[in-house]
Design an enzyme around this catalytic site. Structure first.
Site, mmCIF file in Angstrom:
data_model
loop_
_atom_site.group_PDB
_atom_site.id
_atom_site.type_symbol
_atom_site.label_atom_id
_atom_site.label_comp_id
_atom_site.label_asym_id
_atom_site.label_seq_id
_atom_site.Cartn_x
_atom_site.Cartn_y
_atom_site.Cartn_z
ATOM 1 N NE ARG A 78 -4.247 -1.975 2.510
ATOM 2 C CZ ARG A 78 -5.235 -2.173 1.851
ATOM 3 N NH1 ARG A 78 -5.301 -1.073 0.416
ATOM 4 N NH2 ARG A 78 -6.466 -2.925 1.212
ATOM 5 N N GLY A 116 -6.214 4.009 -4.509
ATOM 6 C CA GLY A 116 -4.931 4.904 -3.438
ATOM 7 C C GLY A 116 -3.915 4.556 -4.862
ATOM 8 C CB THR A 138 -10.634 -1.897 -5.515
ATOM 9 O OG1 THR A 138 -12.189 -2.144 -3.594
ATOM 10 C CG2 THR A 138 -11.304 -1.564 -5.761
ATOM 11 C CG ASP A 140 -13.198 -2.125 -1.061
ATOM 12 O OD1 ASP A 140 -13.563 -3.106 -0.317
ATOM 13 O OD2 ASP A 140 -12.745 -1.630 -0.639
ATOM 14 N NE ARG A 175 -26.128 -19.811 18.276
ATOM 15 C CZ ARG A 175 -25.176 -20.997 18.101
ATOM 16 N NH1 ARG A 175 -24.698 -21.969 17.037
ATOM 17 N NH2 ARG A 175 -25.134 -21.798 19.276
ATOM 18 N N GLY A 183 -15.464 -3.847 3.410
ATOM 19 C CA GLY A 183 -15.837 -2.197 2.497
ATOM 20 C C GLY A 183 -16.028 -1.363 3.453
ATOM 21 C CD GLU A 235 -13.926 -3.800 6.379
ATOM 22 O OE1 GLU A 235 -12.735 -4.327 6.599
ATOM 23 O OE2 GLU A 235 -13.572 -3.410 5.396
ATOM 24 C CD GLN A 303 -15.201 -10.189 2.313
ATOM 25 O OE1 GLN A 303 -16.189 -10.061 2.347
ATOM 26 N NE2 GLN A 303 -14.827 -10.191 3.600
ATOM 27 N NE ARG A 304 -7.403 -7.548 -0.268
ATOM 28 C CZ ARG A 304 -7.035 -6.782 0.968
ATOM 29 N NH1 ARG A 304 -7.180 -6.265 1.470
ATOM 30 N NH2 ARG A 304 -5.405 -7.124 1.065
HETATM 31 O O1 F6P Z 1 -9.753 -2.258 -0.287
HETATM 32 C C1 F6P Z 1 -9.855 -3.633 -0.852
HETATM 33 C C2 F6P Z 1 -10.533 -3.996 0.635
HETATM 34 O O2 F6P Z 1 -10.749 -5.444 0.964
HETATM 35 C C3 F6P Z 1 -11.187 -3.440 1.786
HETATM 36 O O3 F6P Z 1 -12.431 -3.392 2.004
HETATM 37 C C4 F6P Z 1 -10.957 -3.693 2.716
HETATM 38 O O4 F6P Z 1 -10.911 -2.463 3.653
HETATM 39 C C5 F6P Z 1 -9.371 -3.336 2.975
HETATM 40 O O5 F6P Z 1 -9.126 -3.016 1.309
HETATM 41 C C6 F6P Z 1 -8.212 -3.899 4.118
HETATM 42 O O6 F6P Z 1 -7.278 -3.346 3.457
HETATM 43 P P1 F6P Z 1 -6.235 -4.348 4.730
HETATM 44 O O7 F6P Z 1 -5.408 -5.558 3.297
HETATM 45 O O8 F6P Z 1 -4.781 -3.716 4.347
HETATM 46 O O9 F6P Z 1 -6.398 -4.843 5.789
#
Ligand code: F6P
Length: 377
Positions: A78, A116, A138, A140, A175, A183, A235, A303-304
């Protein structure tokens, strides 16, 4: 948008949070560039690799077999070129980045990243005078001027499957399950996966919630024989009260930033601070308000991870190859965007510094309401 002689040599980097599809996009750009006789250099770990001169040649062999791989073969960070933690200090490394590009004879730097990265690429162009091109990446989906970002579809598939799985266990135990979805400032992922997974409540940053209303909705569901509930929460979702406090804090922060006095979001080494799942608080409060047992699942970086969906593989390949064609024409300082069914260049200037959040009257919001989903108010 400028048009100059075709690129002879390009550098590719991936920056910001990774996501499925980055390798497919690297491959798309590199293969198309090579098709046009352009030499391709891979830069490791985002803008930091450019400053530290860490590069790898990207030939046909290097980009073969990576289409389906998750993450990024180039690594990511980053780091910003103009604010880079270097040996405990934050330094402006723009000049170093620019002179490394010149030394490597890179005619255009192709940057795959989110908001960014769009800003950092534009900075290198404006301050450093170099040619750049970006692709919108992204999970997001919050990059301006493109209908979609790559990585979003894959993350939405993961989050939807998680909601599906939570349904069966929530039903068995009667539950409430609060599922936190990534996000911070945009709720596309929570909204998309929430609708696709049939979440009963969806909370997103763009629509501040009233927890009492949510609790009433859940109690009403129960009284109608639905003894479980799934809540998809982004989030960055916040209550109506928190939203007004946040707006004041944001103004103060902007003032402090302008005065060069802003609070750090990272440690001295440039590491982001570890965040606690905010969904825990919502679950705790809802358990108290409804008297129904609640649990929390925070999907986080799951999720990533993993392979891109076929949709993302296609999108990345299309965006990447469109980038290759533009490089061959010498069209720089643009982001390659998806507009309708076309991959088109848009001036980077129109993208950087703007975020695409969910408009409260967006068709997805209407859709959610029409299937009786509670959106928090
Ligand atoms: O920008 C993508 C993202 O996955 C956001 O959804 C999340 O808030 C952030 O990155 C988390 O960042 P890191 O991987 O630096 O913790």
């Amino acid at each position: 948008m400028s048009s100059t002689p075709k690129a002879r040599s390009i550098g590719i980097l991936t920056a910001g949070g990774d996501c499925p599809g980055l390798n497919a996009a690297i491959r798309g750009v590199a293969k198309a560039a090579m098709h046009y006789g352009i030499k391709v250099i891979g830069i490791q770990d985002g803008f930091r690799g450019l400053v530290e001169n860490r590069v790898v040649p990207l030939d046909d062999r290097a980009v073969s077999g990576i289409l389906t791989h998750g993450g990024t073969e180039l690594g990511s960070s980053r780091d910003k070129p103009h604010k880079m933690p270097m040996g405990g200090k934050i330094m402006d490394m723009t000049e170093v980045a620019v002179s490394n590009m010149a030394r490597l004879k890179i005619d255009c730097l192709v940057c795959l990243g989110g908001n960014g990265t769009q800003k950092n690429a534009l900075h290198l162009h404006k301050v450093g005078g170099v040619n750049v091109m970006t692709l919108p990446k992204t999970i997001d989906n919050d990059v301006a001027e493109t209908d979609l970002t790559f990585g979003f579809d894959s993350a939405m598939a993961i989050a939807t499957q998680a909601i599906d799985r939570l349904h069966t266990t929530a039903t068995s135990h009667h539950r409430i399950i609060v599922c936190e979805i990534m996000g911070h400032s945009a709720g596309w992922l929570a909204l998309g996966a929430g609708i696709a997974g049939g979440a009963d409540v969806i909370l997103i940053p763009e629509i501040p919630y009233d927890l009492e209303s949510v609790a009433h909705f859940l109690i009403d569901r129960r009284q109608h024989g639905k003894r479980f509930s799934i809540i998809a929460v982004a989030e960055g979702a916040c209550s109506i009260e928190e939203a007004s406090k946040l707006a004041i804090a944001k103004k103060k922060k902007a003032k402090a930033k302008a005065a060069g006095d802003s609070a750090p979001k990272t440690t001295a080494d440039g590491m982001r601070l570890v965040q606690e799942p905010m969904a825990s608080r919502i679950a705790r409060q809802l358990q108290q308000l409804t008297g129904v047992e609640a649990r929390v699942t925070s999907l986080g970086h799951v999720q990533r991870g993993g392979e891109p969906t076929p949709f993302d593989r296609l999108l990345c390949t299309r965006l990447g190859t469109a980038a290759g064609m533009l490089l061959a024409k010498g069209q720089y300082n643009v982001m390659v965007a998806l507009k309708g069914d076309e991959c088109v260049p848009v001036p980077l200037e129109n993208v950087a510094g703007r975020k695409k959040t969910v408009p409260p009257d967006h068709p997805w919001v209407k859709t959610a309401r029409l299937v009786s989903t509670c959106l928090g108010v």
